[in-house]
Design a protein around this motif. Structure first.
Motif, PDB file in Angstrom:
ATOM      1  N   ALA B  69       0.840  -1.189   0.000  1.00 38.53           N
ATOM      2  CA  ALA B  69       0.000   0.000   0.000  1.00 38.53           C
ATOM      3  C   ALA B  69       0.874   1.237   0.000  1.00 38.53           C
ATOM      4  O   ALA B  69       1.911   1.288   0.660  1.00 38.53           O
ATOM      5  N   HIS B  70       0.451   2.203  -0.762  1.00 37.64           N
ATOM      6  CA  HIS B  70       1.151   3.483  -0.827  1.00 37.64           C
ATOM      7  C   HIS B  70       0.981   4.191   0.514  1.00 37.64           C
ATOM      8  O   HIS B  70      -0.078   4.111   1.125  1.00 37.64           O
ATOM      9  N   PRO B  71       2.016   4.894   0.973  1.00 42.27           N
ATOM     10  CA  PRO B  71       1.911   5.543   2.288  1.00 42.27           C
ATOM     11  C   PRO B  71       0.742   6.527   2.380  1.00 42.27           C
ATOM     12  O   PRO B  71       0.228   6.790   3.468  1.00 42.27           O
ATOM     13  N   SER B  72       0.303   7.030   1.260  1.00 38.54           N
ATOM     14  CA  SER B  72      -0.824   7.963   1.307  1.00 38.54           C
ATOM     15  C   SER B  72      -2.118   7.239   1.640  1.00 38.54           C
ATOM     16  O   SER B  72      -3.093   7.858   2.055  1.00 38.54           O
ATOM     17  N   GLY B  73      -2.135   5.932   1.401  1.00 37.91           N
ATOM     18  CA  GLY B  73      -3.349   5.179   1.650  1.00 37.91           C
ATOM     19  C   GLY B  73      -4.328   5.242   0.499  1.00 37.91           C
ATOM     20  O   GLY B  73      -5.408   4.685   0.573  1.00 37.91           O
ATOM     21  N   PHE B 111       6.528  -0.004  -1.078  1.00 39.61           N
ATOM     22  CA  PHE B 111       6.616   1.397  -1.487  1.00 39.61           C
ATOM     23  C   PHE B 111       7.700   2.082  -0.671  1.00 39.61           C
ATOM     24  O   PHE B 111       7.889   1.789   0.519  1.00 39.61           O
ATOM     25  N   GLU B 112       8.365   3.001  -1.312  1.00 41.56           N
ATOM     26  CA  GLU B 112       9.361   3.815  -0.632  1.00 41.56           C
ATOM     27  C   GLU B 112       8.612   4.611   0.452  1.00 41.56           C
ATOM     28  O   GLU B 112       7.436   4.971   0.257  1.00 41.56           O
ATOM     29  N   THR B 116       7.347   7.635  -3.421  1.00 47.60           N
ATOM     30  CA  THR B 116       7.675   8.001  -4.795  1.00 47.60           C
ATOM     31  C   THR B 116       8.044   6.794  -5.642  1.00 47.60           C
ATOM     32  O   THR B 116       7.941   6.859  -6.860  1.00 47.60           O
ATOM     33  N   ILE B 117       8.494   5.774  -5.001  1.00 47.16           N
ATOM     34  CA  ILE B 117       8.968   4.616  -5.765  1.00 47.16           C
ATOM     35  C   ILE B 117       8.346   3.333  -5.218  1.00 47.16           C
ATOM     36  O   ILE B 117       8.149   3.199  -4.008  1.00 47.16           O
ATOM     37  N   VAL B 165      12.156  -7.559  -0.477  1.00 51.94           N
ATOM     38  CA  VAL B 165      12.769  -6.223  -0.462  1.00 51.94           C
ATOM     39  C   VAL B 165      12.350  -5.473   0.791  1.00 51.94           C
ATOM     40  O   VAL B 165      11.309  -5.764   1.380  1.00 51.94           O
ATOM     41  N   ALA B 166      13.172  -4.489   1.164  1.00 45.60           N
ATOM     42  CA  ALA B 166      12.787  -3.619   2.277  1.00 45.60           C
ATOM     43  C   ALA B 166      13.461  -2.268   2.102  1.00 45.60           C
ATOM     44  O   ALA B 166      14.623  -2.191   1.680  1.00 45.60           O
ATOM     45  N   TRP B 167      12.701  -1.234   2.394  1.00 38.73           N
ATOM     46  CA  TRP B 167      13.243   0.133   2.361  1.00 38.73           C
ATOM     47  C   TRP B 167      13.672   0.516   3.752  1.00 38.73           C
ATOM     48  O   TRP B 167      12.989   0.222   4.723  1.00 38.73           O
TER      49      TRP B 167
END
Lengths: 1087, 322
Positions: B69-73, B111-112, B116-117, B165-167
C-alpha cells in the motif's frame, strides 16, 4: 614350691620323690622306676598326666601305653579303676588326636585306637561311667551325635548328676542345634542343651568357669544376649584370662555395631590376644577390625598367624577371606582371587560362610570371568536369596552376558526385595531404557525419589538418563529442568548466554564465530570459572541437544563450543555443529566441522558417513562411495548406517543413469538389495533397511509386498521423536498411486506434508499434484502446483508443470460434449495463463538454464495458442449459445409483452413484423447450431481416442513413473546401546544422520524431474493429440507403429532421474533428446 | 509488551492467504487491511471487526503473492504468480496501471517510505525493479553483482533469485533477500550496490528495517532463524531462534521495540528486541502463517497497536499489540 609324688619303694618304707616339674626328659627312666617299684597305677597316671600338662605328649603316651600293657593288666588284675582310668586317658588322648588330625586316614586310625582303648576299659567294668563318657566324647568327635547322646545317657542312668555326662549331653544338644537347618528345631536343641548345663551347674556349682561357656553359647544362640553376656562375664570373673569368654564377649560387643561397643570388643580381643596370641578367633577378629580401619599390614600379619595356629576349616576360611579382602581392597585382584579361592576351598557348603563366594565373584567379575563369577554369586544367592547386593551382582552379570530378560527379572526382584535400594532401581531403569522408555522413566524416577528422601547425593548419570527419557518422550520442559539439575549450579550458563547475546559478529566472518573462543577466554579472564567436571559433559551435551530440539540453536551452539573449548576432542560436539550447519544449509561450515572431527579421529565412522552424505549432496558420487566404504571399514562393517548408505548409493546409481543400461541397473538394484538384506541380518529392527528393501520390491513391481513392508515400517516408526520417517509415508503413497488408489495416495501425501514438513516441502507437493493430475482433478492439480511454486519460487520445473496442468485442463474441458460458457471461459483464461507461463519460461531460459529445451517450450506455447484459437471458437459458440438462450428468453418475454400490447392495441402489422423477425432469428440459430454440431462431431472423434489413452497412461505410469520416485533415507542404526553416557550421543548421531539423510533424500529427488517429465510427456502427447484431431488416418497409422514398437518400449521408457545438479551441468542436451524420444513413444502407445 | 487476540476471520478467502499489508488511514477513513490469496482475489478489511470493506477485487491470475500500500493510503499494488502487478485505487478499485518487467518475476513489493517509488523483488532477474509512482514507469533496476567467492551453485537454479525487499525508513537504503540466503544492500540514490549480509544460506522470504533506526535490518529465513543485522556495518547483531520451521514473514512494530514473525510452524511470535528473545507465541492459525503486518500509526483516534496475520488456513487473525 612344686608338687611332687612319692613312689613307694617296694618292700621298704622308703619312697622315691619325684618332683613333677623336674620330670626327666626320657620317660623310660620313670617307667623303669615305676615298673621296678611296682608303683600303684594311680601314680603312673599322675606322672603321665603331668607329662601331658607339660606338653610332653610322647612321654605321656609312653607311660600310659606301658601302664596298659598286658603284663600290667595281669599284674594289677584286681586294680580295676586305675586300669580303666589309664585306658580312658589313652582313649581320650586318641580322640583328641583324631579330632585335631586333618588327614582322614590318621584321623580314623586314632579313632580306631581310641575305640579299642575304651572297649578294653569296658571289658574291665562295663558300668564305669567315665568310660561311657569317654565313648560319648569319641562319638561327638566323630560327629555321631545320636550315638554320643545314648552313651552319655548310660552314664547318666548310673548317676543322675554326673557332671561330665551332663556337660557331654549339653554339648551334644548344642551341636545338634548347630547342625539343624530348621530354626525352630535348632532352638529346641539349644534349650535342651541349656537345661543340661543348668543341671550340671546345679550338681556341681563349683565347676570351673569353662563349663559356663557352654551356658553362654546356648544363651547366645537362643538370642538371650544379656544372659549370655552375664555367663561369659562370670567365666571371666572366675578366670580372667579365659580366651573363649574374652573372644565371645568381644564378638558380642563388636556386634552391637556402635563405636563404644566396637571399642570394648576390640579391647577384649586384644586382651585375648595378649593372653594367648595363638587363638585364631581373636586373631581373625582383630584382623577383621584392622581391615576396616585400613591397616592392611596388620591384617596380613594377624591372619598369617591365625592360619599358622589354627587348623579348623572354617577358621582358615575366615583367615583366607581376611587376607583376600585385604588384597581386594588394595586392588590386587589376582592375589585376592587366589585367597578367596583358598577360603572357598575350606568351606564345605556355602551356608557356613558365604562371604568369600561373594568376594570371589566380585574379583572374577572384575577380571572378566563372568561365568565363574555368576556361579559364585549364585551360591551366595542360595544362602541369601533375598540379598540385594547379590541380586544386583547377578543381574549385572546377566546384563554383561546379554541375557537382558533374565537381568530384568533379577533387578525387578531386587527392587521388590528392597524398595529403598536406589542402585537397583537405577540399574533396572537403565536396562529398561531401550525397550520400554515409559517404565524406565518411572523406575529411574523412583530411584531419584529414594536418593532424595535419603538425602544422598544424586548421581549425574541418573539425572542425565531421566532427562534423556523426558527428552525422548517429548517433554522438553521437564527434560530441561532435569538437565539443569544434573548440571548443578550452572550460574555461569545463564551468564554465558547473557554475554554471548551481546556479541556482534562480522557478517563476512560468519563462520568464524564457530572457531572463536575469545568469549570463553574473556569470561575466564574475568574470573568466571567455566570448569565443569568431566562427568557432566555428557549432560551438557544432552542439554545442548535439547536446546537444539526446542529450537534454541544459538544457545545450543554456544554449549557445543563450550564443550569443545574445554574438551577439544569431543567429536560429537563437532558433528552436532556440523549437523546444525547442514540444517541451515551452511555447507561450508559443516565440512569444516567434519574435517575438524576427522582430525581428531580420521576413522570416526560417524564423521565419515556425514562427510559422505555431504559429498553425495554436492554430487560427488565416486568420492561419496569411497567415503562410505571407509566408514564401513572403520567400523568393521558393524556400523549398519554406512552399509545402508552404500545400499542407497547403489539404488540411486541404478535409477540415475541417463543412458539406462538395463543390465547396469539390474546389477545396482541387486547390489542394493543385497546390502539392505545384510543390514537387516545385522539388525533386524532397522527401519531404514526395511524401507530400502520395500523400495527395491516396489521397483520390481511387487507393490502388494512392498506396501506391507512400508506399512509395518510406518507403524514401527511412530512413537519416538528421534524417528522421523517421512519417506516411508511417501513411499506408501507412491504405492497407492501406482496401484491407482489416488484418493488414498492424496491423503497419504497430505498427511505426510502436514506431519513432517509443516507443509513446506515442494517435492511432496509435486507428488501430490501428480496424483491429482492422474485423477484428472485439474484444478486441484493446478492449485497444488501453485502452492509449490510459492514455496519454491526458483523451481521453474514447477512452473512448467503448472502450465501443462492448465493446458491439460483446457484440453479436457474442450473435449467435453457438454460445458457451460463459464467453463469455456475458464478454459480460455487458463489457456492464456498457460501461454504466459510458457512464454515466460521461454524468455527466462534465454539467460537462465533450467534445463528446458526451448524448442519444447515453444511447442507448448504454440499448442496452447492453437488451443486458445480453438477455444475462442468454442467460446464464441458457447457465448452465442448463451446469447441465444438469452434472446430466447427475451423473445418469450417480448412475446408476452406483445401479447399484452396486442391485446391492448391490437396492432396486427407490428405483430407480423415481429414474427418475421423471429423467424429470421430462428433460421440463423439453426444454422449456427448445425455448425456447432459439426464441430462437436470432430471433438467426439477425438474424445473416444482420448478415453483409450487414459487407461494406457495409467499403466505407463505404473512402471515408468512412480517406481523410481521412491525416496528413501539412509539408515539409521537403532543401536540400542544406551548405557549411561553413551547413549545419548548415539541417539544424537542417529538423529543427525537422519537429518543428513533427509537432506540427502531431497537431493536425490532428482526424481522431481521424473514426475515432471511424466507430466510433461502427458501434456505434450495431448498437444499432439489435439493436433491430430480429426486425422484419424494418421492415428490409425500410428497405432500400427506402436504395436511394432511395443517391444522396444520398456527399454526406451523415459527416465530422467538425474539430480538437478547433473542436469544443470552436463545433461541438458541429452536429456531433452531423451524427452523427445520418449514423447514419441508414449504417444504411439496411446493410440 | 504483549499481543492479545482480537478476532480471527475464518474463510476470509476461498484459498490460502499469502499476502497482507495495511493501507494507511486517509482523512475520511481509517486504515484498512489488504490481503491477497491463492484464490486470485485481493480483499480489503475493516478493523477491528474484519468485515469486508469492498467486494473481492479480481484481475489476477495464478494467486496473489504480494500486496503493498502506498503511504498515502490512496493507492495500492498487488502482484500475482503470473508476474503482473496491478496498481489500483483503494477507494474505487479502478485499475491505475498494470506493471510487468519481463522476464522478471514479481515477489515482494514495498513502497518507498515517501511513496515516490515502488520496489519490486525481481526473482530470477537477480534485481530489484524500481517503478516511479507517478508515471508508473520502470525507472531503475538494481542488479545484484555476481559474487566473487563462488559458493557451490544452488542446484534449484536459485542463485540470486530475489524474493524480498525492504526500504530503510529514511529511504536511502534498499535491502533485498534472495533464495541462497544472501541479503544485498543498495544505496538507492546512487543506484549502487553496497554489500552483502551473510549468515543465511536458505531463502530469505521477508525483510524489514527497524522504523527507528535505518541501520537495523531484520531478515526472516527458511533456516528457522531471524537475523538482526547492522546493515551498514555488515554485522550480525543477533540471531533469533525459536521457530520450528521456515520463518516466512517479519515485521517491526511502529514503536521499534518489537518484531513479529510468522512461520510455517503455524505460529506467530512476538520478539522483544531488548531481551532479544521470543516473548510470546500465538497459535491461532492451523497452517503456515505467510504474512504478519503491524498497522502503521496515524488516522484519527486510532492509537491502539494492531497486528494482523494471514495463513494458508484461509483465515486472518487480528491482535492487539500493547
Amino acid at each position: 614350691m612344686s608338687a611332687c609324688v612319692y613312689i613307694p619303694v617296694q618292700n621298704s618304707e622308703e619312697e622315691v620323690r619325684v618332683v613333677l616339674d623336674q620330670l626327666p626328659r626320657d620317660a623310660s627312666d620313670i617307667v623303669d622306676i615305676l615298673k621296678a617299684e611296682q608303683a600303684p597305677l594311680n601314680i603312673w597316671l599322675i606322672i603321665a598326666r603331668e607329662y601331658f600338662k607339660q606338653g610332653k605328649i610322647e612321654q605321656f603316651r609312653q607311660i600310659l601305653e606301658e601302664g596298659s600293657s598286658p603284663e600290667i593288666d595281669e599284674y594289677y588284675a584286681d586294680v580295676r579303676y586305675e586300669r580303666i582310668a589309664i585306658l580312658n586317658a589313652l582313649g581320650a588322648y586318641h580322640t583328641y588326636l583324631g579330632k585335631v588330625e586333618t588327614k582322614q586316614r590318621e584321623k580314623d586310625d586314632n579313632y580306631v585306637l581310641a575305640t579299642q582303648y575304651y572297649n578294653r576299659a569296658s571289658r574291665i567294668d562295663v558300668h564305669e561311667p567315665s568310660t561311657w563318657i569317654g565313648k560319648g566324647q569319641l562319638c561327638v568327635a566323630k560327629g555321631d551325635l545320636a550315638q554320643a547322646s545314648s552313651q552319655f545317657n548310660i552314664a547318666l542312668n548310673e548317676d543322675q548328676n554326673n557332671v561330665a555326662a551332663l556337660l557331654g549331653q549339653a554339648c551334644v544338644e548344642f551341636n545338634m542345634g548347630e547342625n539343624e537347618d530348621q530354626y525352630q528345631k535348632a532352638l529346641e536343641s539349644y534349650k535342651r542343651s541349656l537345661d543340661y548345663y543348668k543341671r550340671a551347674l546345679r550338681a556341681y556349682p563349683n565347676c570351673p568357669g569353662v563349663a559356663r561357656l557352654g551356658l553362654g553359647y546356648c544363651r547366645y544362640r537362643l538370642g538371650q544376649f544379656d544372659k549370655a553376656r552375664q555367663a561369659f562375664q562370670r567365666v571371666l570373673d572366675l578366670d580372667a584370662e579365659n580366651i573363649e569368654a574374652l573372644v565371645a564377649l568381644g564378638i558380642m560387643e563388636l556386634q552391637t555395631n556402635e563405636v563404644d561397643g566396637i571399642q570394648k570388643g576390640m579391647a577384649k580381643m586384644l586382651k585375648a590376644f595378649d593372653v594367648y596370641p595363638y587363638c585364631s578367633m581373636s586373631l581373625i577378629h582383630l584382623a577383621n577390625h584392622f581391615f576396616f580401619t585400613g591397616q592392611h599390614f596388620l591384617v596380613e600379619q594377624l591372619t598369617e598367624n591365625a592360619l599358622a595356629v589354627g587348623n579348623h576349616g572354617l577358621m582358615k576360611s575366615h583367615s583366607y577371606y581376611n587376607l583376600a579382602r585385604s588384597y581386594h581392597s588394595k586392588g590386587d585382584f589376582e592375589k585376592a582371587g587366589r585367597y578367596y579361592m583358598a577360603s572357598v576351598k575350606e568351606i564345605n557348603k556355602p551356608q557356613e560362610f558365604a562371604l568369600p563366594f561373594y568376594g570371589l565373584g566380585q574379583v572374577q567379575l572384575k577380571l572378566g570371568d563372568l561365568k565363574n563369577a555368576l556361579s559364585n554369586f549364585e551360591k551366595v544367592q542360595e544362602v541369601y536369596p533375598e540379598n540385594c547386593e547379590t541380586l544386583k551382582a547377578v543381574g549385572h552379570i546377566h546384563v554383561q552376558l546379554g541375557q537382558i530378560e533374565k537381568a530384568l527379572e533379577i533387578f525387578r526382584k531386587a527392587t521388590r526385595v528392597d524398595p529403598k535400594d536406589a542402585q537397583a532401581f537405577m540399574e533396572l531403569g537403565e536396562l529398561l531404557m531401550p525397550t520400554d522408555p515409559g517404565a524406565a522413566l518411572d523406575t529411574l524416577k523412583s530411584a531419584l525419589n529414594i536418593l532424595k528422601r535419603e538425602g544422598e547425593e544424586v548421581p549425574v548419570e541418573l539425572l542425565n538418563n531421566i532427562g534423556v527419557l523426558f527428552f525422548e518422550k517429548g517433554e522438553f520442559e521437564l527434560a530441561e529442568q532435569t538437565f539443569k539439575e544434573a548440571l548443578g549450579e550452572g550460574a555461569f550458563l545463564s551468564f554465558l548466554f547473557e554475554r554471548t547475546k551481546c556479541s556482534i559478529v562480522d557478517c563476512g566472518a560468519y563462520n568464524g564465530q564457530y572457531w572463536d573462543m575469545t568469549i570463553f577466554h574473556q569470561l575466564e579472564d574475568e574470573g568466571i570459572s567455566l570448569d565443569f567436571p568431566w562427568d557432566k559433559i555428557t549432560t551438557l551435551f544432552n542439554y545442548a541437544r535439547l536446546l537444539e530440539q526446542i529450537r534454541n540453536s544459538e544457545r545450543a551452539s554456544i554449549l557445543y563450543r563450550l564443550i569443545l573449548f574445554k574438551y577439544p576432542d569431543y567429536i560429537d560436539a563437532y558433528l552436532r555443529l556440523a549437523a546444525m550447519g547442514m540444517e541451515r544449509k551452511n555447507i561450508q561450515l559443516s565440512i569444516e566441522m567434519i574435517h575438524e572431527a576427522l582430525k581428531i579421529d580420521d576413522k570416526c565412522p560417524n564423521a565419515l558417513t556425514m562427510l559422505a552424505d555431504l559429498e553425495l549432496k554436492s554430487d560427488d558420487w565416486v568420492k561419496a562411495k569411497d567415503t562410505f566404504r571407509a566408514a564401513r571399514d572403520a567400523s568393521n562393517g558393524k556400523d549398519s548406517y554406512s552399509t545402508l548408505s552404500l545400499g542407497n548409493w547403489n539404488y540411486f546409481a541404478a535409477i540415475r543413469s541417463e543412458k539406462r543400461g538395463p543390465k547396469l541397473e539390474a546389477t545396482h538394484l541387486e547390489k542394493a538389495k543385497e546390502l539392505y538384506t545384510k543390514v537387516l541380518m545385522l539388525c533386524p529392527a532397522n527401519l531404514y533397511a526395511a524401507n530400502g528393501a520395500g523400495v527395491i520390491l516396489a521397483e520390481k513391481g511387487h507393490f502388494d509386498v512392498s506396501k506391507d513392508v512400508f506399512t509395518q515400517v510406518q507403524e514401527a516408526a511412530s512413537g519416538s521423536i528421534f524417528v522421523q520417517m517421512a519417506d516411508v509415508w511417501i513411499n506408501l503413497a507412491h504405492v497407492y498411486f501406482a496401484q491407482g488408489h489416488f484418493a488414498l495416495a492424496v491423503k497419504m501425501y497430505q498427511n505426510c506434508l502436514r506431519k513432517f514438513y509443516y507443509n513446506t516441502d515442494s517435492q511432496v507437493l509435486l507428488y501430490l499434484a501428480r496424483t491429482h493430475y492422474e485423477a484428472e482433478q485439474w484444478q486441484d492439480c493446478k492449485r497444488t502446483l501453485l502452492r509449490a511454486i510459492h514455496l519454491a519460487p526458483s523451481n521453474y520445473t514447477l512452473r512448467f508443470d503448472a502450465g501443462v496442468a492448465m493446458q491439460k485442463f483446457s484440453a479436457s474441458t474442450l473435449q467435453k460434449s457438454k460445458r457451460t460458457a463459464d467453463e469455456v471461459r475458464a478454459t480460455v483464461t487458463d489457456l492464456k495463463n498457460a501461454v504466459r507461463v510458457f512464454s515466460q519460461l521461454s524468455a527466462a531460459s534465454s539467460y537462465h538454464s533450467h534445463g528446458f529445451d526451448e524448442k519444447k517450450i515453444r511447442t507448448h506455447v504454440e499448442y496452447c495458442k492453437h488451443l486458445l484459437d480453438a477455444a475462442k471458437v468454442h467460446c464464441e459458440a458457447a457465448e452465442r449459445e448463451e446469447q441465444q438462450n438469452r434472446l430466447k428468453l427475451e423473445a418469450v418475454r417480448q412475446d408476452s409483452l406483445a401479447e399484452e400490447a396486442r391485446r391492448k392495441a391490437d396492432e396486427q402489422r407490428k405483430y407480423q413484423l415481429e414474427r418475421r423477425k423471429q423467424e429470421d432469428e430462428l433460421k440463423r440459430v439453426i444454422q449456427q447450431e448445425e455448425n456447432f454440431e459439426r464441430i462437436k462431431e470432430q471433438w467426439k472423434n477425438y474424445s473416444t481416442s482420448g478415453g483409450k489413452r487414459k487407461d494406457r497412461s495409467h499403466f505407463e505410469d505404473d512402471d515408468g513413473g512412480n517406481g523410481e520416485r521412491k525416496r528413501r533415507k539412509g539408515g539409521k542404526r537403532r543401536k540400542k546401546d544406551r548405557r549411561k553416557d553413551h547413549y545419548e550421543q548415539e541417539a544424537n548421531i542417529e538423529d543427525e544422520q537422519e537429518e543428513m539423510d533427509e537432506a540427502e533424500a531431497k537431493q536425490m529427488n532428482s526424481q522431481v524431474e521424473e514426475a515432471d517429465r511424466a507430466n510433461a510427456h502427458l501434456g505434450l502427447e495431448d498437444s499432439d493429440a489435439e493436433d491430430d484431431m480429426g486425422y484419424s488416418a494418421i492415428i490409425r497409422k500410428r497405432k500400427a507403429w506402436s504395436e511394432s514398437d511395443e517391444e522396444d518400449e520398456p527399454a526406451e521408457r523415459i527416465r530422467n532421474p538425474t539430480p538437478n545438479g547433473y542436469r544443470n551441468s552436463a545433461g541438458s542436451d541429452e536429456e531433452t533428446r531423451g524427452n523427445g524420444r520418449s514423447t514419441q513413444n508414449e504417444e504411439e502407445d496411446d493410440y | 509488551m504483549k499481543l492479545a487476540g482480537l478476532k480471527t476471520a475464518e474463510n476470509a478467502h476461498d484459498e490460502s492467504i499469502w499476502a497482507s499489508a495495511w493501507v494507511p488511514a486517509t482523512d475520511n477513513r481509517p486504515a484498512l487491511l489488504l490481503t491477497g490469496s491463492l484464490d486470485e482475489t485481493v480483499r480489503l478489511w475493516r478493523t477491528d471487526e474484519l468485515s469486508p470493506a469492498a467486494p473481492p477485487l479480481g484481475g489476477h491470475a495464478l494467486g496473489v503473492v504480494s500486496v503493498a500500500a502506498h503511504p498515502s493510503g490512496v493507492v495500492a499494488a498487488s502482484a500475482s504468480l503470473d508476474s503482473f502487478i496491478r496498481v489500483f485505487d483503494v477507494e474505487s478499485n479502478s485499475s491505475i496501471a498494470t506493471l510487468e518487467a519481463p522476464p522478471s518475476e514479481v515477489w515482494n513489493m514495498q513502497f518507498e517510505p515517501k511513496g515516490t517509488i515502488l520496489a519490486v523483488a525481481g526473482g530470477s532477474s537477480a534485481s530489484v525493479k524500481l517503478w516511479d509512482t507517478s508515471s508508473w514507469q520502470l525507472v531503475d533496476s538494481l542488479a545484484i553483482p555476481r559474487q566473487e567467492s563462488s559458493r557451490p551453485t544452488d542446484r534449484t537454479g536459485g542463485g540470486k533469485f530475489v524474493l524480498s525487499v525492504a526500504w530503510s525508513p529514511d529511504g536511502k537504503r534498499l535491502a533485498c533477500g534472495s533464495m541462497d540466503g544472501t541479503i544485498s544492500v543498495f544505496d538507492v540514490h546512487r543506484a549502487k550496490f553496497l554489500h552483502h549480509l551473510d549468515g543465511h544460506f536458505m531463502p530469505v522470504r521477508s525483510l524489514v528495517y527497524s522504523p527507528l533506526d535505518s541501520r537495523v535490518l531484520f531478515s526472516a529465513c527458511d533456516d528457522t532463524h531471524v537475523h538482526m543485522y547492522d546493515a551498514e556495518g555488515k554485522n550480525l547483531v543477533a540471531s533469533l531462534s525459536g521457530h520450528a520451521s521456515w520463518v516466512l514473514s517479519v515485521d517491526a512494530s511502529p514503536d521499534g521495540a518489537a518484531i513479529a514473525t510468522g512461520s510455517s510452524d503455524r505460529t506467530v511470535r512476538l520478539w522483544d528486541l531488548t531481551m532479544r528473545a521470543s516473548v510470546q507465541t500465538m497459535t491461532s492459525h492451523s497452517d503456515q502463517v505467510w504474512s504478519v503486518a503491524f498497522r502503521p500509526p496515524g488516522g484519527t483516534g486510532v492509537r491502539a497497536g494492531r497486528l494482523a496475520s494471514v495463513s494458508d488456513d484461509k483465515s486472518i487473525s487480528l491482535y492487539d499489540y500493547s
